[in-house]
Design an enzyme around this catalytic site. Structure first.
Site, mmCIF file in Angstrom:
data_model
loop_
_atom_site.group_PDB
_atom_site.id
_atom_site.type_symbol
_atom_site.label_atom_id
_atom_site.label_comp_id
_atom_site.label_asym_id
_atom_site.label_seq_id
_atom_site.Cartn_x
_atom_site.Cartn_y
_atom_site.Cartn_z
ATOM 1 C CG ASP A 18 -1.886 1.193 1.221
ATOM 2 O OD1 ASP A 18 -2.414 1.534 0.149
ATOM 3 O OD2 ASP A 18 -2.079 1.795 2.289
ATOM 4 C CB SER A 51 -5.426 4.168 -0.558
ATOM 5 O OG SER A 51 -4.032 4.202 -0.410
ATOM 6 C CD GLN A 71 -3.540 1.810 -3.218
ATOM 7 O OE1 GLN A 71 -2.892 2.846 -3.177
ATOM 8 N NE2 GLN A 71 -3.416 0.852 -2.298
#
Length: 317
Positions: free
Chosen positions: A233, A259, A309
């Site tokens: 991430d 995110s 993502q």
């Protein structure tokens, strides 16, 4: 940082953590402790529901790091399936920022248990509100046809690539101190990072070697897959910054970033304490959003995971 309710993100620009005092567990050990979720029994109206509770480790930006909640949510789901089933995919939305001082509850719904696959859904709840929603699918180990895009050739070995830990260790900056002392993973960017400045030759691609900072005693394959989710991430949107000619120094000041959603597909077993090569690209950015994708290879060249993502990243037109 943005005040929009877009939740957690791996942005290292406005950090407050400092070096851990001597004598306390290191960053990886603290993370492993946070991933040991506590089961809360009989919390539903008939005591039939699965509820797990977890704490947080110091994260970027004085809030919960999104990768931590992602990993905890996957573990909570995985603890409700039989040991012969491992996650092969997950899909998650980051909804709100999480507070470091409060525990996070994960209520797991058992959607389906078939002969080969199990499906689970969970919401990470803090203060009565969801901060992340995740659905995961699990499968028994089965043989089948295989193919994979091969790993790129000519990539330098991780031992020949500078570590972000060493690059940032002596800098007097809160972000640098966090990523050199508080990060549970060692990141090594082939061709240089964009921590301290933009890429002189902007490109939407990059390659990063990633490994936990020391050996992990556990052989729990679910835990190692959760750790892969945690680690990725923090760099999934880096190719967007690289292509835009920006660096992490811009994030949180002139470039709000967070995110939005996250998807992973696990293809093969891998350990988080072995070197893994993330081959990354950004197919595009528009509307204040950027998309990052990654293929993850082990050191032998086997494809172990694919990741996507999308994030809010407000770059000027």
């Amino acid at each position: 940082m943005t005040t929009e309710p877009t939740a957690t993100s791996g942005t290292p620009s406005d950090l407050s953590s400092d070096t851990a005092p001597t004598g306390i567990p290191d960053a990886l050990d603290r993370l492993l402790a946070a991933l040991e979720l506590r089961e809360v029994d009989g919390w539903g109206p008939r005591g039939e529901d699965d509820l797990w509770r977890g704490d947080s480790v110091p994260g970027p930006g004085r809030r919960v790091y999104g990768g931590q909640v992602l990993a905890q949510a996957l573990l909570a789901c995985g603890r409700t399936v039989t040991d012969d089933r491992l996650p092969h995919s997950l899909h998650a939305y980051f909804l709100r920022e999480g507070a470091l001082e409060s525990p996070i509850d994960f209520a797991v719904e058992r959607l389906r248990d078939g002969r080969s696959f199990s499906a689970r859904r969970t919401h990470a709840i803090q203060g009565g509100r969801p901060i992340l929603s995740l659905t995961a699918s699990f499968q028994v180990d089965q043989p089948g046809y295989e193919h994979a895009v091969p790993a790129p050739e000519g990539v330098p070995a991780p031992e020949d690539v500078p570590s972000a830990i060493e690059t940032l260790r002596d800098l007097d900056h809160p972000a640098a101190r966090f990523w050199s002392h508080e990060s549970a993973f060692d990141l090594r960017h082939v061709g240089g990072s964009v921590y301290l400045g933009p890429d002189p030759d902007p490109s939407p691609t990059q390659q990063v070697w990633v490994r936990a900072r020391h050996e992990i005693a556990s052989d729990d394959l679910l835990l190692h897959r959760a750790l892969l989710a945690f680690a990725c991430d923090q760099m999934m949107l880096e190719p967007v910054l690289r292509q835009a000619g920006r660096s992490w120094l811009d994030v949180g000041s002139s470039v709000p970033m967070a995110s939005l959603d996250h998807a992973m597909w696990f293809h093969r077993d891998a350990r988080a304490d072995d070197w893994l090569l993330y081959v990354q690209e950004s197919p595009g950015a528009q509307g204040g959003r950027g998309l990052g994708m990654s293929r993850v290879y082990d050191r032998g060249g086997a494809l172990v995971a694919t990741i996507a993502q999308e994030g809010m990243i407000r770059l000027p037109a």
